[in-house]
Each structure stands twice: as C-alpha cells, then as structure tokens.
Design an enzyme around this catalytic site. Sequence first.
Site, PDB file in Angstrom:
ATOM      1  N   HIS A  51       3.195  -0.735  -3.873  1.00 55.83           N
ATOM      2  CA  HIS A  51       3.577   0.075  -5.032  1.00 55.83           C
ATOM      3  C   HIS A  51       5.080   0.322  -5.115  1.00 55.83           C
ATOM      4  O   HIS A  51       5.568   0.713  -6.170  1.00 55.83           O
ATOM      5  CB  HIS A  51       2.841   1.415  -5.044  1.00 55.83           C
ATOM      6  CG  HIS A  51       1.361   1.282  -5.203  1.00 55.83           C
ATOM      7  ND1 HIS A  51       0.776   0.590  -6.240  1.00 55.83           N
ATOM      8  CD2 HIS A  51       0.342   1.748  -4.440  1.00 55.83           C
ATOM      9  CE1 HIS A  51      -0.540   0.634  -6.112  1.00 55.83           C
ATOM     10  NE2 HIS A  51      -0.827   1.322  -5.026  1.00 55.83           N
ATOM     11  N   GLY A  59       3.439   5.755  -5.389  1.00 58.45           N
ATOM     12  CA  GLY A  59       2.084   5.646  -4.862  1.00 58.45           C
ATOM     13  C   GLY A  59       1.994   5.650  -3.347  1.00 58.45           C
ATOM     14  O   GLY A  59       1.329   4.796  -2.773  1.00 58.45           O
ATOM     15  N   ASP A  88      -6.042  -5.477  -2.785  1.00 56.24           N
ATOM     16  CA  ASP A  88      -6.255  -4.039  -2.731  1.00 56.24           C
ATOM     17  C   ASP A  88      -6.961  -3.578  -4.012  1.00 56.24           C
ATOM     18  O   ASP A  88      -6.865  -4.238  -5.049  1.00 56.24           O
ATOM     19  CB  ASP A  88      -4.906  -3.341  -2.608  1.00 56.24           C
ATOM     20  CG  ASP A  88      -5.013  -1.867  -2.313  1.00 56.24           C
ATOM     21  OD1 ASP A  88      -5.122  -1.524  -1.130  1.00 56.24           O
ATOM     22  OD2 ASP A  88      -4.972  -1.065  -3.261  1.00 56.24           O
ATOM     23  N   HIS A  90      -6.043  -1.304  -5.848  1.00 55.14           N
ATOM     24  CA  HIS A  90      -4.983  -0.993  -6.815  1.00 55.14           C
ATOM     25  C   HIS A  90      -4.131  -2.237  -7.065  1.00 55.14           C
ATOM     26  O   HIS A  90      -3.884  -3.016  -6.149  1.00 55.14           O
ATOM     27  CB  HIS A  90      -4.059   0.100  -6.275  1.00 55.14           C
ATOM     28  CG  HIS A  90      -4.772   1.328  -5.845  1.00 55.14           C
ATOM     29  ND1 HIS A  90      -4.872   1.689  -4.518  1.00 55.14           N
ATOM     30  CD2 HIS A  90      -5.435   2.262  -6.554  1.00 55.14           C
ATOM     31  CE1 HIS A  90      -5.555   2.821  -4.431  1.00 55.14           C
ATOM     32  NE2 HIS A  90      -5.921   3.184  -5.652  1.00 55.14           N
TER      33      HIS A  90
END
Length: 155
Positions: A51, A59, A88, A90
């Site tokens: 992130h 994040g 992941d 995300h």
Amino acid sequence: EAAHRRIGFGGEMRKPELVRRTVLECAGTVLAVQLALRHGLAANLAGGTHHAHRDFGSGFTILNDLAIAAMWAREFGVVQRVAIVDLDVHQGDGTAAIFADNSDVFTFSMHCGDNFPFRKQKSDLDVSLPRGIADAEYLATLRQHLDRVLNDFKP
C-alpha cells in the site's frame, strides 16, 4: 499527523521498533529475491507491504518492500524484467502506482474488488474477485491469469 493517520499507526510511527521492523521487512524481501534466484523459490512472510506509494505510506504500510526488492534486482543487474504477482485480499495500489510508467515491471494484483483501497490504482493486470470466492474457483482464476502473465510478459 495527517500522514501518520493515512498510514494507520498513529503515535506508533515514532517508535524505534516499528522503524526497525519496517527496515527488516524490506531487507527480508530483498534477501528472498536473492534466494529465489539462487534456489528457484523463496518467500518473506513478513513482506507484502503493497500500500505504500513512492512518496507516502498508506494502509499500515510505511515502505513498499515489493517495489524496493524489484528496484534492487533491476538496479544491480540481477534481472531486467520483474513480474510482481500480488495475491493479497487488498489491491496492491502502491505497487501499481510506483510502476505505472515502467514497462519492465509488470504488476498483477488479484484481490477482492469490494475491499480496501476503495480508490484503486491501475495495475498492469487487475483481477477483481467477489467476496467469498471458493478455493477451486480462486485457483482456476489464478492459473488462467498467471500463465498469461508469464507467457506474454516473460519476466
């Protein structure tokens, strides 16, 4: 303070333990690259801090270990092309943004589309998955896209 809130650690940002952990996390991913090149496979289970962007963390991610390791491998002439396969839940938004204009690094993120970050960056290949996808469907989707990445991009 706004930058600390964006990262998510708040007051923890000033603690030496967090700084040390972040540096070791990145060093571990570079070491995993070295070991993978020597032995064919390696992993850093502490890594995956995807992130963090080039100029800010996000994040719960201060530095992007994937980007650092890819840049290290290219900078020191170990490899010319890198494929980052991010599995992941995300999206790897920071990694996608860092390498957006770099044709020698292919970013592939397979993630739950209905999850953080809510403003997605554009990876070279984004595969948005539904919540609750079954294992067999997940693996079939990965196999389909990973084969294409490896055969077309040829890292």
